[in-house]
Design a protein around this motif. Structure first.
Motif, PDB file in Angstrom:
ATOM      1  N   HIS A   1       1.926   9.366  -5.821  1.00  0.00           N
ATOM      2  CA  HIS A   1       2.620  10.631  -5.543  1.00  0.00           C
ATOM      3  C   HIS A   1       3.475  11.030  -6.748  1.00  0.00           C
ATOM      4  N   PHE A   2       4.205  10.083  -7.309  1.00  0.00           N
ATOM      5  CA  PHE A   2       5.058  10.353  -8.463  1.00  0.00           C
ATOM      6  C   PHE A   2       4.220  10.814  -9.662  1.00  0.00           C
ATOM      7  N   ARG A   3       3.124  10.137  -9.914  1.00  0.00           N
ATOM      8  CA  ARG A   3       2.235  10.516 -11.022  1.00  0.00           C
ATOM      9  C   ARG A   3       1.593  11.887 -10.776  1.00  0.00           C
ATOM     10  N   TYR A   4       1.272  12.192  -9.532  1.00  0.00           N
ATOM     11  CA  TYR A   4       0.726  13.499  -9.154  1.00  0.00           C
ATOM     12  C   TYR A   4       1.711  14.601  -9.544  1.00  0.00           C
TER      13      TYR A   4
ATOM     14  N   GLU B 157       0.828  -1.208   0.000  1.00  0.00           N
ATOM     15  CA  GLU B 157       0.000   0.000   0.000  1.00  0.00           C
ATOM     16  C   GLU B 157       0.865   1.262   0.000  1.00  0.00           C
ATOM     17  N   ALA B 158       1.896   1.286   0.836  1.00  0.00           N
ATOM     18  CA  ALA B 158       2.789   2.452   0.892  1.00  0.00           C
ATOM     19  C   ALA B 158       3.501   2.647  -0.446  1.00  0.00           C
ATOM     20  N   ARG B 159       3.940   1.567  -1.059  1.00  0.00           N
ATOM     21  CA  ARG B 159       4.594   1.656  -2.375  1.00  0.00           C
ATOM     22  C   ARG B 159       3.629   2.198  -3.428  1.00  0.00           C
ATOM     23  N   ASN B 160       2.382   1.757  -3.370  1.00  0.00           N
ATOM     24  CA  ASN B 160       1.373   2.258  -4.309  1.00  0.00           C
ATOM     25  C   ASN B 160       1.116   3.752  -4.097  1.00  0.00           C
ATOM     26  N   ILE B 161       1.088   4.170  -2.854  1.00  0.00           N
ATOM     27  CA  ILE B 161       0.893   5.592  -2.541  1.00  0.00           C
ATOM     28  C   ILE B 161       2.032   6.419  -3.124  1.00  0.00           C
ATOM     29  N   VAL B 162       3.262   5.934  -2.987  1.00  0.00           N
ATOM     30  CA  VAL B 162       4.410   6.661  -3.529  1.00  0.00           C
ATOM     31  C   VAL B 162       4.344   6.694  -5.059  1.00  0.00           C
ATOM     32  N   GLY B 163       3.867   5.635  -5.677  1.00  0.00           N
ATOM     33  CA  GLY B 163       3.669   5.642  -7.124  1.00  0.00           C
ATOM     34  C   GLY B 163       2.645   6.686  -7.543  1.00  0.00           C
TER      35      GLY B 163
ATOM     36  N   ASP C  27      -0.962  16.244  -2.044  1.00  0.00           N
ATOM     37  CA  ASP C  27       0.025  15.272  -2.509  1.00  0.00           C
ATOM     38  C   ASP C  27      -0.359  13.911  -1.915  1.00  0.00           C
ATOM     39  N   PRO C  28      -0.505  12.892  -2.755  1.00  0.00           N
ATOM     40  CA  PRO C  28      -0.922  11.578  -2.254  1.00  0.00           C
ATOM     41  C   PRO C  28      -0.024  10.999  -1.162  1.00  0.00           C
ATOM     42  N   ALA C  29       1.261  11.312  -1.170  1.00  0.00           N
ATOM     43  CA  ALA C  29       2.150  10.805  -0.116  1.00  0.00           C
ATOM     44  C   ALA C  29       1.807  11.427   1.232  1.00  0.00           C
ATOM     45  N   VAL C  30       1.333  12.672   1.209  1.00  0.00           N
ATOM     46  CA  VAL C  30       0.920  13.360   2.434  1.00  0.00           C
ATOM     47  C   VAL C  30      -0.460  12.860   2.856  1.00  0.00           C
ATOM     48  N   VAL C  31      -1.385  12.842   1.907  1.00  0.00           N
ATOM     49  CA  VAL C  31      -2.746  12.365   2.186  1.00  0.00           C
ATOM     50  C   VAL C  31      -2.711  10.927   2.699  1.00  0.00           C
ATOM     51  N   GLY C  32      -1.854  10.107   2.101  1.00  0.00           N
ATOM     52  CA  GLY C  32      -1.768   8.691   2.455  1.00  0.00           C
ATOM     53  C   GLY C  32      -0.965   8.397   3.704  1.00  0.00           C
TER      54      GLY C  32
ATOM     55  N   ASP D 174       1.973  15.060 -13.322  1.00  0.00           N
ATOM     56  CA  ASP D 174       0.860  15.857 -13.855  1.00  0.00           C
ATOM     57  C   ASP D 174       1.171  17.350 -13.735  1.00  0.00           C
ATOM     58  N   TYR D 175       1.730  17.764 -12.606  1.00  0.00           N
ATOM     59  CA  TYR D 175       2.085  19.171 -12.438  1.00  0.00           C
ATOM     60  C   TYR D 175       3.252  19.557 -13.351  1.00  0.00           C
ATOM     61  N   GLN D 176       4.137  18.622 -13.617  1.00  0.00           N
ATOM     62  CA  GLN D 176       5.228  18.878 -14.553  1.00  0.00           C
ATOM     63  C   GLN D 176       4.653  19.147 -15.950  1.00  0.00           C
ATOM     64  N   LYS D 177       3.701  18.326 -16.373  1.00  0.00           N
ATOM     65  CA  LYS D 177       3.072  18.494 -17.688  1.00  0.00           C
ATOM     66  C   LYS D 177       2.327  19.819 -17.787  1.00  0.00           C
ATOM     67  N   GLN D 178       1.805  20.315 -16.665  1.00  0.00           N
ATOM     68  CA  GLN D 178       1.075  21.585 -16.643  1.00  0.00           C
ATOM     69  C   GLN D 178       2.008  22.800 -16.575  1.00  0.00           C
ATOM     70  N   GLY D 179       3.308  22.551 -16.408  1.00  0.00           N
ATOM     71  CA  GLY D 179       4.263  23.643 -16.297  1.00  0.00           C
ATOM     72  C   GLY D 179       4.343  24.262 -14.914  1.00  0.00           C
ATOM     73  N   VAL D 180       3.763  23.589 -13.923  1.00  0.00           N
ATOM     74  CA  VAL D 180       3.759  24.076 -12.539  1.00  0.00           C
ATOM     75  C   VAL D 180       5.012  23.605 -11.802  1.00  0.00           C
ATOM     76  N   LEU D 181       5.383  22.356 -11.986  1.00  0.00           N
ATOM     77  CA  LEU D 181       6.533  21.759 -11.301  1.00  0.00           C
ATOM     78  C   LEU D 181       7.831  22.220 -11.954  1.00  0.00           C
ATOM     79  N   ILE D 182       8.748  22.692 -11.153  1.00  0.00           N
ATOM     80  CA  ILE D 182      10.079  23.068 -11.635  1.00  0.00           C
ATOM     81  C   ILE D 182      11.016  21.874 -11.508  1.00  0.00           C
ATOM     82  N   MET D 183      11.010  21.241 -10.351  1.00  0.00           N
ATOM     83  CA  MET D 183      11.831  20.042 -10.127  1.00  0.00           C
ATOM     84  C   MET D 183      11.371  19.335  -8.865  1.00  0.00           C
TER      85      MET D 183
END
Length: 102
Positions: free
Chosen positions: A33-36, A25-31, A80-85, A39-48
């Motif tokens: 989180h990564f996809r989350y 479950e924790a590994r799935n949450i981190v996955g 962020d799913p890692a925080v929510v989870g 998505d922000y990277q694709k929107q131009g919001v995430l810098i790094m």
């Protein structure tokens, strides 16, 4: 509206400082989180985003991104799913870029 840079620092909850404590479950949450973040990277919001190694009590991750307001930045962090989870905790900081490499 101008976007402002922010950073949030992620830390694993102590349970996950040791590899043997990681659940599927924790590994799935981190996955998720990564996809989350992707998505922000694709929107131009995430810098790094990234984390330190190895995974232990000193490990932390950072997410550098842009938001219109501090409240909007806080919402991104809180959702962020890692925080929510419950796998990671997060702390938000306004961030000012002094130097930027290419």
């Amino acid at each position: 509206m101008d976007l402002q840079p922010f950073i949030y620092v992620l830390r694993l909850v102590p349970t996950y400082h040791h590899e043997e404590n990681w659940t599927e479950e924790a590994r799935n949450i981190v996955g998720t989180h990564f996809r989350y973040l992707q998505d922000y990277q694709k929107q131009g919001v995430l810098i790094m985003a990234g984390r330190t190694s190895p995974v232990d009590e000193t490990t932390f991750g950072i997410v550098v991104f842009q938001a219109a307001t501090e409240e909007a930045a806080r919402e991104i962090m809180r959702n962020d799913p890692a925080v929510v989870g419950g796998v990671m905790t997060a702390e938000l900081f306004p961030f000012h870029v002094a130097l930027l490499g290419s």
